[in-house]
Design a protein around this motif. Structure first.
Motif, mmCIF file in Angstrom:
data_model
loop_
_atom_site.group_PDB
_atom_site.id
_atom_site.type_symbol
_atom_site.label_atom_id
_atom_site.label_comp_id
_atom_site.label_asym_id
_atom_site.label_seq_id
_atom_site.Cartn_x
_atom_site.Cartn_y
_atom_site.Cartn_z
ATOM 1 N N PHE A 8 1.399 -1.159 0.349
ATOM 2 C CA PHE A 8 -0.605 0.110 -0.120
ATOM 3 C C PHE A 8 0.949 1.428 -0.093
ATOM 4 O O PHE A 8 0.721 2.667 -1.023
ATOM 5 C CB PHE A 8 -1.166 0.304 0.745
ATOM 6 N N SER A 9 2.030 1.669 0.586
ATOM 7 C CA SER A 9 2.921 2.387 0.957
ATOM 8 C C SER A 9 3.559 2.547 -0.750
ATOM 9 O O SER A 9 3.455 3.682 -0.877
ATOM 10 C CB SER A 9 4.135 2.088 1.829
ATOM 11 N N ILE A 10 3.938 1.821 -1.282
ATOM 12 C CA ILE A 10 4.380 1.682 -2.312
ATOM 13 C C ILE A 10 3.678 2.301 -3.564
ATOM 14 O O ILE A 10 4.134 3.338 -4.264
ATOM 15 C CB ILE A 10 5.570 -0.039 -3.009
ATOM 16 N N LEU A 11 2.262 1.761 -3.696
ATOM 17 C CA LEU A 11 0.847 2.653 -3.931
ATOM 18 C C LEU A 11 0.647 3.673 -3.928
ATOM 19 O O LEU A 11 0.841 4.444 -5.281
ATOM 20 C CB LEU A 11 0.433 1.467 -4.219
ATOM 21 N N CYS A 12 0.957 4.305 -2.969
ATOM 22 C CA CYS A 12 0.456 6.056 -2.639
ATOM 23 C C CYS A 12 1.625 6.586 -2.734
ATOM 24 O O CYS A 12 1.397 7.598 -3.960
ATOM 25 C CB CYS A 12 0.719 6.125 -1.276
ATOM 26 N N ILE A 13 3.770 5.888 -2.821
ATOM 27 C CA ILE A 13 4.629 6.969 -3.458
ATOM 28 C C ILE A 13 3.939 6.724 -4.862
ATOM 29 O O ILE A 13 4.069 8.169 -5.547
ATOM 30 C CB ILE A 13 5.782 6.408 -2.562
ATOM 31 N N ILE A 14 4.036 6.327 -5.695
ATOM 32 C CA ILE A 14 4.054 5.843 -7.269
ATOM 33 C C ILE A 14 2.792 6.772 -7.489
ATOM 34 O O ILE A 14 2.948 7.741 -8.123
ATOM 35 C CB ILE A 14 3.647 4.553 -7.714
ATOM 36 N N TYR A 15 1.325 6.765 -6.913
ATOM 37 C CA TYR A 15 0.643 7.454 -6.986
ATOM 38 C C TYR A 15 0.992 9.551 -6.429
ATOM 39 O O TYR A 15 0.820 10.154 -8.175
ATOM 40 C CB TYR A 15 0.018 7.392 -6.294
ATOM 41 N N SER A 16 2.026 9.245 -6.195
ATOM 42 C CA SER A 16 1.918 10.791 -5.549
ATOM 43 C C SER A 16 3.466 11.555 -6.838
ATOM 44 O O SER A 16 3.359 12.604 -6.745
ATOM 45 C CB SER A 16 2.937 10.934 -4.191
ATOM 46 N N LEU A 17 3.727 10.602 -7.622
ATOM 47 C CA LEU A 17 4.753 10.562 -8.119
ATOM 48 C C LEU A 17 4.719 11.231 -9.243
ATOM 49 O O LEU A 17 4.920 12.200 -10.446
ATOM 50 C CB LEU A 17 6.062 9.592 -8.216
ATOM 51 N N PHE A 18 3.406 10.502 -9.799
ATOM 52 C CA PHE A 18 3.021 10.602 -11.689
ATOM 53 C C PHE A 18 2.008 11.436 -10.861
ATOM 54 O O PHE A 18 1.346 12.355 -12.563
ATOM 55 C CB PHE A 18 2.592 9.176 -11.813
ATOM 56 N N CYS A 29 0.174 12.138 -1.829
ATOM 57 C CA CYS A 29 -0.536 12.156 -0.610
ATOM 58 C C CYS A 29 -0.322 12.330 0.963
ATOM 59 O O CYS A 29 1.647 11.769 1.072
ATOM 60 C CB CYS A 29 -0.969 10.458 -0.311
ATOM 61 N N LEU A 30 -0.170 12.943 2.184
ATOM 62 C CA LEU A 30 0.208 13.405 3.278
ATOM 63 C C LEU A 30 -0.222 12.112 4.487
ATOM 64 O O LEU A 30 1.386 11.642 5.112
ATOM 65 C CB LEU A 30 0.013 14.661 4.188
ATOM 66 N N THR A 31 -0.886 11.390 3.720
ATOM 67 C CA THR A 31 -1.091 9.788 4.817
ATOM 68 C C THR A 31 -1.303 8.738 3.861
ATOM 69 O O THR A 31 -1.503 8.689 2.888
ATOM 70 C CB THR A 31 -2.167 9.661 6.335
ATOM 71 N N ARG A 32 -0.715 7.593 4.524
ATOM 72 C CA ARG A 32 0.037 6.559 3.606
ATOM 73 C C ARG A 32 -0.299 4.942 4.746
ATOM 74 O O ARG A 32 0.442 4.689 5.002
ATOM 75 C CB ARG A 32 1.284 6.750 3.233
ATOM 76 N N ASN A 33 -1.732 5.199 4.626
ATOM 77 C CA ASN A 33 -1.822 3.694 6.056
ATOM 78 C C ASN A 33 -3.942 2.949 5.473
ATOM 79 O O ASN A 33 -3.912 4.227 4.363
ATOM 80 C CB ASN A 33 -2.462 4.184 7.207
ATOM 81 N N GLN A 34 -3.466 2.364 5.486
ATOM 82 C CA GLN A 34 -5.396 1.074 5.571
ATOM 83 C C GLN A 34 -6.279 1.476 5.969
ATOM 84 O O GLN A 34 -7.475 1.529 6.063
ATOM 85 C CB GLN A 34 -4.586 0.431 5.713
ATOM 86 N N GLY A 35 -6.589 2.928 6.882
ATOM 87 C CA GLY A 35 -6.911 3.415 7.391
ATOM 88 C C GLY A 35 -7.488 5.090 7.272
ATOM 89 O O GLY A 35 -7.324 4.691 5.702
ATOM 90 N N ASP A 36 -8.740 5.438 7.096
ATOM 91 C CA ASP A 36 -10.068 6.372 6.551
ATOM 92 C C ASP A 36 -9.194 7.878 7.006
ATOM 93 O O ASP A 36 -9.179 7.881 8.476
ATOM 94 C CB ASP A 36 -11.147 6.213 6.849
ATOM 95 N N ASN A 37 -8.832 8.973 6.537
ATOM 96 C CA ASN A 37 -8.093 10.360 7.568
ATOM 97 C C ASN A 37 -8.636 10.890 6.389
ATOM 98 O O ASN A 37 -8.896 11.143 5.716
ATOM 99 C CB ASN A 37 -6.886 10.014 6.824
ATOM 100 N N ARG A 38 -9.300 12.047 7.169
ATOM 101 C CA ARG A 38 -10.473 13.285 6.620
ATOM 102 C C ARG A 38 -9.940 14.695 7.053
ATOM 103 O O ARG A 38 -9.946 14.337 9.233
ATOM 104 C CB ARG A 38 -11.448 12.359 6.720
ATOM 105 N N TYR A 39 -10.732 14.963 6.850
ATOM 106 C CA TYR A 39 -11.206 16.270 7.540
ATOM 107 C C TYR A 39 -10.146 17.417 7.971
ATOM 108 O O TYR A 39 -9.650 17.701 9.169
ATOM 109 C CB TYR A 39 -11.579 16.555 8.277
ATOM 110 N N ALA A 40 -9.086 17.655 7.386
ATOM 111 C CA ALA A 40 -7.322 18.075 7.530
ATOM 112 C C ALA A 40 -7.553 19.563 7.590
ATOM 113 O O ALA A 40 -8.352 20.160 6.496
ATOM 114 C CB ALA A 40 -7.036 17.798 6.752
#
Length: 295
Positions: A8-18, A29-40
């Motif tokens: 999951f972390s690798i996929l987030c890094i790839i997404y943030s690059l492209f 992405c500033l958060t990279r975990n398998q929970g939900d993160n909202r309302y920042a």
């Protein structure tokens, strides 16, 4: 690190690059975990971010550095703690917490991590989206009364008196203050009779409500820029994902900022006006993302 978390972390890094090449804006992405993160949202100096996350099993309040590092859990209980918003001086956070089926507003002291309830009349049920005014004289929030009328309320921090400034038989939500504290921007279905959400601004001195969006889409979650010139917001059609837009404070010159099939919502401006935080649906969970609007 478990293989699924590592992938999951690798996929987030790839997404943030492209993603900069997808959107036209630098996004990551500033958060990279398998929970939900909202309302920042940012601290007043832009160095820290507060948000909600259910990564540990239920909704709690968290904080992190502006680059996503040093993520720290601030609340620890079995309640659902949600939608945090900072006091202008940065010393405390107001947020929602459930007591049974009811919602109450709590204040968290960031130095002691102690909480106390913000007293509200019994006829105010489920206060939502609470925000301090720029000088902390008032807290604005949305709620219903005992006869199921929707209101935007102001709670006076000196007298603890409460007043309704906008009301309707249809939903009204999400008050956000203009930087000078003279206006609120909200979204409501009052003119569309529940067909869709539209964005309005309300001038407190003139007691004037002005509609800013006029199209058959859901337009919601508005947020004022720190110079008062722009409003970021969310637009989506039924059965499609939402995207982040921006317009002048007058409602003119709408511009789409994100182009993600997964969907983006809950925009919040950085203090310098050069970037936006938002909640994006990424690889199966909601994550805190950021786009750069200027170098």
């Amino acid at each position: 690190m478990p293989p699924t978390v590592q992938l999951f972390s690798i996929l987030c890094i790839i997404y943030s690059l492209f993603c900069p090449f997808i959107n036209g804006y630098k996004e990551h992405c500033l958060t990279r975990n398998q929970g939900d993160n909202r309302y920042a949202s940012y601290s007043s100096d832009g160095s820290r971010i507060i948000f909600e996350s259910n990564r540990d099993g239920n909704w709690e309040i968290y904080a992190m550095d502006k680059n996503g590092l040093n993520q720290t859990r601030l609340t620890h209980n079995d309640k659902e703690d949600r939608r945090p918003s900072r006091h202008p001086d940065g010393s405390k956070i107001i947020y929602e917490s459930n007591v049974g089926e009811q919602v109450q507003l709590l204040l968290l002291d960031l130095k002691t991590l102690k909480t106390r309830e913000i007293p509200l009349p019994e006829w105010v049920t489920d206060p939502l989206f609470a925000k301090y005014s720029p000088k902390a004289e008032f807290i604005a929030f949305s709620a219903q009364d005992s006869i199921q009328q929707y209101h935007i309320y102001l709670l006076d921090q000196t007298t603890l008196e409460i007043q309704s400034v906008v009301s309707s038989a249809y939903k009204i939500h999400y008050p956000n203050w203009s930087p000078d504290g003279r206006e609120l921007v909200i979204f409501s279905r009052m003119d569309t009779k529940n067909a869709d959400d539209e964005i309005y601004k309300y001038h407190l001195g003139r007691q004037q409500l002005t509609r800013l969006t006029f199209w058959p889409k859901h337009n919601f979650c508005p947020a004022w820029s720190m110079d008062g010139k722009k409003i970021a917001y969310v637009t989506s059609m039924e059965e499609t994902r939402p995207e982040i837009y921006m317009m002048d404070a007058s409602g003119k010159n709408q511009q789409r900022l994100t182009h993600n099939e997964a969907g983006d919502t809950l925009p919040c401006w950085a203090p310098d006006g050069h970037s936006l935080l938002f909640t994006g649906y990424r690889q199966g969970n909601f994550q805190i993302c950021q786009i750069k609007l200027a170098p």
